[in-house]
Write an enzyme that holds these catalytic residues in place. Structure first.
Site, PDB file in Angstrom:
ATOM      1  N   ASP A  74      13.295   2.655   0.065  1.00  0.00           N
ATOM      2  CA  ASP A  74      13.488   2.482   1.510  1.00  0.00           C
ATOM      3  C   ASP A  74      14.766   3.157   1.995  1.00  0.00           C
ATOM      4  O   ASP A  74      15.635   2.519   2.606  1.00  0.00           O
ATOM      5  CB  ASP A  74      13.546   1.001   1.885  1.00  0.00           C
ATOM      6  CG  ASP A  74      12.437   0.187   1.249  1.00  0.00           C
ATOM      7  OD1 ASP A  74      11.302   0.683   1.217  1.00  0.00           O
ATOM      8  OD2 ASP A  74      12.706  -0.941   0.800  1.00  0.00           O
ATOM      9  N   GLU A 268       3.394  -0.180   7.679  1.00  0.00           N
ATOM     10  CA  GLU A 268       4.762  -0.693   7.722  1.00  0.00           C
ATOM     11  C   GLU A 268       5.755   0.456   7.827  1.00  0.00           C
ATOM     12  O   GLU A 268       5.388   1.602   8.049  1.00  0.00           O
ATOM     13  CB  GLU A 268       5.051  -1.540   6.480  1.00  0.00           C
ATOM     14  CG  GLU A 268       4.905  -0.803   5.173  1.00  0.00           C
ATOM     15  CD  GLU A 268       5.113  -1.723   3.974  1.00  0.00           C
ATOM     16  OE1 GLU A 268       5.464  -2.907   4.165  1.00  0.00           O
ATOM     17  OE2 GLU A 268       4.928  -1.261   2.836  1.00  0.00           O
TER      18      GLU A 268
END
Length: 484
Positions: A74, A268
């Site tokens: 991420d 997402e």
């Protein structure tokens, strides 16, 4: 219907390699720690200043990154005003190193990366209190970093596996430079939490999973936070400066901008960026965190309004199943996603099929966006590095200069990391001051290692270069330096 991740959270760190079995040949924790320490030391040598060297502008497409590039999950990319590149990433699992957001930096335009540390040495106590009715979060997830009026805003998430009992929180700083006396990440507490209510009067059960924040300003400078993971998809929350938190009554003003309306709703990691006259919503489709079986991919839609609707290349609304896939698995890059965008660069993580030590380890990737007909395009050409010109052995006198050159091909363009050996090739050390790998007019990539003044103590030194890109690496012949 419960929409939640059927996999371990996107907070994938070093220890997760063992718990999620990303490879059958798992290492014991002690071996992993030893490997990380060796990697830290090796990278520290690479990261020493090499003097002022002219850097070429990156062409669109994949950018090869070297040094310490894993475990990164991420990645939130920001390029500071002094030219330093920073990536903030999910913390290590099981509160290893405190479990807080990790920081990585590069001082050569995003090519060579080094581990800088963590935001804090422990997870804030108020987060543990928030989750005190059950399992505590093992780490902090999915950061976002942005700057406004001289303040840096770092958003991050905490959650439990398999549900949407989650929160996004905020820390602020006046500098990104850890050596600055004013450097301090100040905890600003909660931003949003889930489950949330009041998002849709027609559907009282509609809610989001409060992770994966991404900040964007509209044309008037009003900030918004894109957020969401699975459940009812992606939402846009109105924010305000200087608090960096939602406006009063934000629930009724929040817009559901993307939903795949399919079982599990695997969408997402929203990130909105503005280019030209459009806002572009980047998201990750499908499943991450499964190593070689990860199906993550990057999709995009665009809108003339930050609030949407976001339409894909075929005119399909991302609130209703639309989204053009623009970046997918290719070569040794498996499951790319968890992306952020800064300027024309997209940072993402992927599971590295070329890592022979720990196959499919989560790794940093960078692509320079090629904007084609108003859409982001990414070069997914796969060409492993191949040596085109070997270095040559060299004999010289003490007090003279010495230089070794090598050339290779590959896509993305490979980067050379030079190594030396003083024990006949039994062991190799990374050269402290790495030269820049340059792209030639012929489309090859060349690197020259220079010794300013050699001495007789370097007689018998062996030299080699390791050219690498995201899909593999190749090592040149080892050649000798004779000094008399």
């Amino acid at each position: 219907m419960t929409k939640s991740r059927p996999w371990a959270p996107r907070a994938l760190g070093l220890a997760a390699v063992f718990t999620l079995a990303l490879t059958a040949a798992v290492l014991p924790p002690a071996a992993a720690n030893n490997q990380k320490q060796a990697s830290d030391q090796k990278l520290a040598e690479v990261q020493k200043p090499a003097g002022v060297q002219k850097l070429q502008a990156d062409p669109p497409g994949g950018k090869t990154v070297v040094g310490q590039t894993s475990p990164i999950h991420d990645p939130a990319l920001i390029i500071d005003t002094d030219g330093t590149w920073y990536v903030y990433s999910t913390g290590l699992l099981n509160r290893e190193n405190g479990g807080t957001i990790q920081i990585w930096s590069s001082h050569d335009h995003g090519t060579t990366w080094g581990y800088t540390g963590t935001v804090w040495d422990r997870i804030p106590a108020w987060i543990d209190e928030h989750f005190s009715d059950g399992e505590l979060p093992g780490n902090l997830w999915a950061p976002e970093i942005t700057e406004h009026d001289g303040t840096y805003y770092l958003y991050y998430s905490a959650s439990r596996f398999g549900g949407n009992n989650s929160l996004t929180a905020l820390a602020t700083n006046t500098t990104l430079d850890p050596t600055d006396p004013d450097y301090e990440w100040v905890d600003q507490g909660l931003v949003v939490s889930s489950p949330a209510s009041g998002l849709d009067p027609a559907n009282p059960g509609k809610t989001f999973n409060a992770i994966d924040a991404g900040i964007i300003e509209d044309a008037d400078g009003t900030p918004y936070m894109a957020i969401g993971s699975f459940w009812y998809g992606i939402f846009l929350v109105p924010m305000e400066w200087p608090t960096g938190k939602p406006v009063e009554g934000w629930q009724s003003k929040t817009v559901n901008i993307a939903d795949r309306f399919m079982p599990g709703n695997p969408i997402e990691a929203p990130y909105i960026t503005k280019h030209g006259g459009y806002y572009y919503l980047f998201v990750s489709f499908d499943s991450c965190c499964r190593g070689a079986d990860s199906t993550y991919k990057v999709a995009v839609g665009r809108s003339t309004s930050v609030k949407g609707p976001y339409l894909d290349k075929d005119g399909r609304d991302m609130f209703g199943g639309g989204g053009s896939v623009v970046f997918d698995s290719h070569g040794a890059i498996t499951g790319p996603g968890g992306q952020s965008v800064f300027g024309d660069y997209m940072a993402f993580h992927y599971y590295d099929g070329s890592n022979q030590d720990i196959p499919y380890f989560p790794t940093l990737g960078v692509q320079k966006i090629d904007w084609v007909d108003g859409w982001p395009a990414f070069d997914q050409t796969v060409e492993r590095p191949a040596v085109q010109k070997q270095p040559k052995a060299l004999a010289t006198d003490a007090g003279k200069k010495a230089a070794f050159s090598a050339t290779a091909t590959g896509t993305p363009g490979p980067v050379a990391v030079w190594e030396t050996s003083s024990d006949g090739g039994a062991s190799w050390q990374v050269v402290a001051a790495q030269p820049v790998t340059k792209r030639t007019d012929e489309g090859t990539y060349s690197s020259t290692l220079q010794f300013g003044v050699v001495s007789t103590e370097q007689d018998g030194l062996m030299v080699r270069a390791v050219f690498q890109n995201a899909h593999g690496k190749v090592t040149t012949d080892a050649v000798g330096l004779s000094v008399k």
